[in-house]
Design a protein around this motif. Structure first.
Motif: not given
Length: 275
Positions: A108-126
């Motif tokens: 992320p190189a220090g970047r910040k976000f107000d929301a992290v979203v993931s559609g139809q994908t998170w089951h591919w992420v640990d």
């Protein structure tokens, strides 16, 4: 205050997030994926935007930018991350800013976000490494929102499709599809995601949301989408042609169209402590 654990090592070899060949197969026809895949309920997008502290959104597993464009349409500023360069290239051509990496390895190189979203994908992420990375990128009070479309046709159409899959792909997951409700199957993914969020210890207790909706498909529309689904992206050409022919005949027998009943299931959690 809770502290974030170090980046965890991958878990069981049977975990879905380690099935990288399948996870990276969706870009084989990115144009079709972008054209045919269902969108997400506007009520879901509006609720996520209302719950976040600001407009900056990170879209994990953004693919061709389907989710990102829905958030941009309501005024969000979106950065996408995707492991597949082919999907990312199409998303960029659609105007989205995308970085190519698995989310676990993304910087992320220090970047910040107000929301992290993931559609139809998170089951591919640990589920733990992903939640920890999300916590590091969220501002205090930011929202992690993970969601899936669970689709199920009416019973007679579901059985006709299943018969095609049993004949053409007898040992596949598709052949057992809809033996339980699609929503129940995706609820298990939600539970696994929620467990990963709790393990990280940087979020309030996860909430689960559900949005029910329907979409009608013509024969051609469904046959356009079918090859984009994980059960079929790596199927040999002859096997895919057999499936498409059988499913097309089943839709013809149902009158040339059918209605898919969708439940969009979401797991959300708010970042509680300072990164």
């Amino acid at each position: 205050m809770p502290t974030l654990p170090p980046e965890p090592a991958p878990r069981s070899a049977l975990a879905s997030h380690q099935h990288r060949q399948t996870a990276e197969s969706f870009g084989s026809n990115a144009e079709r994926y972008d054209r045919a895949r269902p969108r997400y309920p506007q009520a879901l997008v509006d609720r996520i935007v209302a719950a976040g502290p600001g407009p900056d959104v990170l879209d994990v597993g953004c693919g061709t930018g389907i989710v990102a464009r829905q958030f941009e349409a309501v005024g969000s500023r979106v950065l996408g991350v995707d492991v597949d360069a082919r999907m990312a290239d199409l998303a960029r051509r659609r105007g989205l800013d995308v970085e190519v990496a698995s989310f676990e390895a993304w910087d992320p190189a220090g970047r910040k976000f107000d929301a992290v979203v993931s559609g139809q994908t998170w089951h591919w992420v640990d589920p733990v490494a992903g939640a920890a990375k999300a916590a590091r990128t969220l501002r205090p009070g930011g929202l992690l929102a993970l969601f899936w479309n669970a689709g199920q046709p009416v019973p007679e159409v579901a059985e006709a499709f299943a018969e095609v899959y049993r004949r053409a792909m007898p040992d596949s997951l598709a052949a057992r599809q809809w033996t339980v409700s699609a929503a129940d199957g995706y609820a298990a993914l939600c539970a696994k995601a929620a467990d990963g969020i709790r393990e990280v210890g940087a979020f309030a207790d996860p909430e689960q949301w559900r949005f029910d909706w329907e979409q009608a498909y013509t024969r051609d529309e469904w046959l356009d989408q079918l090859p984009t689904q994980g059960a079929f992206t790596r199927l040999p050409r002859a096997g895919l042609e057999e499936v498409l022919s059988g499913v097309g005949a089943a839709i013809d027998a149902a009158g040339g169209s059918f209605t898919m009943r969708y439940a969009t299931l979401a797991v959300t959690a708010r970042r509680t402590d300072s990164p």
